[in-house]
Design an enzyme around this catalytic site. Sequence first.
Site, PDB file in Angstrom:
ATOM      1  N   ASP A  18       0.828  -1.217   0.000  1.00 31.45           N
ATOM      2  CA  ASP A  18       0.000   0.000   0.000  1.00 31.45           C
ATOM      3  C   ASP A  18       0.859   1.263   0.000  1.00 31.45           C
ATOM      4  O   ASP A  18       1.965   1.271   0.532  1.00 31.45           O
ATOM      5  CB  ASP A  18      -0.926  -0.023   1.230  1.00 31.45           C
ATOM      6  CG  ASP A  18      -2.053   0.983   1.111  1.00 31.45           C
ATOM      7  OD1 ASP A  18      -2.347   1.423  -0.016  1.00 31.45           O
ATOM      8  OD2 ASP A  18      -2.644   1.333   2.148  1.00 31.45           O
ATOM      9  N   HIS A  35       2.507   3.488  -8.950  1.00 27.71           N
ATOM     10  CA  HIS A  35       2.299   2.059  -9.216  1.00 27.71           C
ATOM     11  C   HIS A  35       3.493   1.484  -9.992  1.00 27.71           C
ATOM     12  O   HIS A  35       3.938   0.368  -9.733  1.00 27.71           O
ATOM     13  CB  HIS A  35       0.999   1.839  -9.989  1.00 27.71           C
ATOM     14  CG  HIS A  35      -0.219   2.242  -9.207  1.00 27.71           C
ATOM     15  ND1 HIS A  35      -0.457   1.786  -7.926  1.00 27.71           N
ATOM     16  CD2 HIS A  35      -1.263   3.058  -9.514  1.00 27.71           C
ATOM     17  CE1 HIS A  35      -1.599   2.305  -7.483  1.00 27.71           C
ATOM     18  NE2 HIS A  35      -2.103   3.089  -8.432  1.00 27.71           N
ATOM     19  N   LEU A 129      10.265 -21.133  -4.368  1.00 29.02           N
ATOM     20  CA  LEU A 129       9.353 -20.147  -3.760  1.00 29.02           C
ATOM     21  C   LEU A 129       8.001 -20.130  -4.487  1.00 29.02           C
ATOM     22  O   LEU A 129       7.945 -20.028  -5.710  1.00 29.02           O
ATOM     23  CB  LEU A 129       9.988 -18.754  -3.815  1.00 29.02           C
ATOM     24  CG  LEU A 129       9.130 -17.615  -3.238  1.00 29.02           C
ATOM     25  CD1 LEU A 129       8.972 -17.767  -1.728  1.00 29.02           C
ATOM     26  CD2 LEU A 129       9.746 -16.252  -3.577  1.00 29.02           C
TER      27      LEU A 129
HETATM   28  C1  IPE Z   1      -5.382  -2.608  -0.111  1.00 29.25           C
HETATM   29  O1  IPE Z   1      -5.075  -1.269  -0.227  1.00 29.25           O
HETATM   30  C2  IPE Z   1      -5.369  -3.270  -1.463  1.00 29.25           C
HETATM   31  C3  IPE Z   1      -4.059  -3.473  -2.058  1.00 29.25           C
HETATM   32  C4  IPE Z   1      -2.908  -3.159  -1.527  1.00 29.25           C
HETATM   33  C5  IPE Z   1      -4.058  -4.108  -3.353  1.00 29.25           C
HETATM   34  P1  IPE Z   1      -6.194  -0.132  -0.408  1.00 29.25           P
HETATM   35  O2  IPE Z   1      -5.470   1.122  -0.626  1.00 29.25           O
HETATM   36  O3  IPE Z   1      -7.179  -0.538  -1.428  1.00 29.25           O
HETATM   37  O4  IPE Z   1      -6.916  -0.148   1.018  1.00 29.25           O
HETATM   38  P2  IPE Z   1      -7.769   0.970   1.751  1.00 29.25           P
HETATM   39  O5  IPE Z   1      -8.806   1.446   0.779  1.00 29.25           O
HETATM   40  O6  IPE Z   1      -6.836   2.065   2.140  1.00 29.25           O
HETATM   41  O7  IPE Z   1      -8.340   0.294   2.950  1.00 29.25           O
HETATM   42  C1  IPE Z   2      -1.489   0.285  -3.313  1.00 32.21           C
HETATM   43  O1  IPE Z   2      -1.273   1.653  -3.365  1.00 32.21           O
HETATM   44  C2  IPE Z   2      -1.744  -0.325  -4.666  1.00 32.21           C
HETATM   45  C3  IPE Z   2      -3.152  -0.718  -4.904  1.00 32.21           C
HETATM   46  C4  IPE Z   2      -4.132  -0.593  -4.067  1.00 32.21           C
HETATM   47  C5  IPE Z   2      -3.448  -1.273  -6.206  1.00 32.21           C
HETATM   48  P1  IPE Z   2      -2.473   2.693  -3.378  1.00 32.21           P
HETATM   49  O2  IPE Z   2      -2.842   2.982  -4.786  1.00 32.21           O
HETATM   50  O3  IPE Z   2      -3.588   2.214  -2.524  1.00 32.21           O
HETATM   51  O4  IPE Z   2      -1.783   3.959  -2.738  1.00 32.21           O
HETATM   52  P2  IPE Z   2      -2.412   4.958  -1.673  1.00 32.21           P
HETATM   53  O5  IPE Z   2      -2.913   4.121  -0.530  1.00 32.21           O
HETATM   54  O6  IPE Z   2      -3.518   5.685  -2.361  1.00 32.21           O
HETATM   55  O7  IPE Z   2      -1.286   5.844  -1.292  1.00 32.21           O
HETATM   56 MG    MG Z   3      -4.040   2.451  -0.574  1.00 31.65          MG
END
Ligand code: IPE
Ligand code: IPE
Ligand code: MG
Length: 248
Positions: A18, A35, A129
């Site tokens: 995240d 990303h 793995l």
């Molecule tokens: C969880 O992160 C999903 C992934 C890392 C793929 P999100 O960014 O979607 O989670 P919330 O919305 O902050 O809970």
């Molecule tokens: C995690 O990073 C990747 C996915 C959920 C696909 P985010 O896109 O959720 O990044 P933040 O949480 O908005 O910073």
């Molecule tokens: Mg996120």
Amino acid sequence: MNKIIDPAIPRHVAIIMDGNGRWALGRGLGRLFGHRKGVEAVRRTVDAARESGISYLTLFAFSSENWKRPADEVDGIMELIATFIHRELDNYHRQNMRFQMIGERSGLSAKILRALEVAEERTRNNTGLHVVVAVNYGSRAEIAGAARALAKKVAEGRLNPDDIDEAAIGEHLDTAGLPDPDLVIRTSGEQRLSNFLLWQTAYSELVFLPCNWPDFSREMFFEALSEYARRNRRFGALSAPQAALTDT
Ligand code: IPE
Ligand code: IPE
Ligand code: MG
């Protein structure tokens, strides 16, 4: 790979990757840059996981709730996942790694589905793995799916309701056959599971890190493993020294 059973080393590490968006935002860049940078962290993490001696690595790449995001971000993430798998497959296959996808396949584009299925098929018999990628994954949907599958078996007279136990539910989840995660790592400072492996993490150790996913380093991975080694897992019982002190 020579596998030594050491309780200090988790067998299965699952990661909620995240903070890509915030990483980009902090640099005045669009979310997709984050990303893209996150893919490099995935590569580092897979390498570190291979060296560490863990057997299973699960990566949360896209949740069933992430469809709520703008279409261009969703498309960009899907493209990155497909490209990453396509590009690394030969290399990972040579390293004896196995690939598996969990999550809802319907709703995914033909391109990403094909990349995932080719990787699964080609690496099926590998013994190194085991990398599990969670795409279009949501734990509640997964549990509902297991309930549906069990109900169908009961309705068809193939299953006695009294035989529905924890193992039966586990066998109907996407993760059937995989051990539960011993350690869950989440980056970005958020301290929640966000619908990730809710059933499977009943006794997992959780490590929350403040850094955003693109900044996740191999050192942080190994530090999380050290933190895990310091934890005292009890599973509802007593820890060994306390058990020795009881007079029954
Ligand atoms: C969880 O992160 C999903 C992934 C890392 C793929 P999100 O960014 O979607 O989670 P919330 O919305 O902050 O809970
Ligand atoms: C995690 O990073 C990747 C996915 C959920 C696909 P985010 O896109 O959720 O990044 P933040 O949480 O908005 O910073
Ligand atoms: Mg996120």
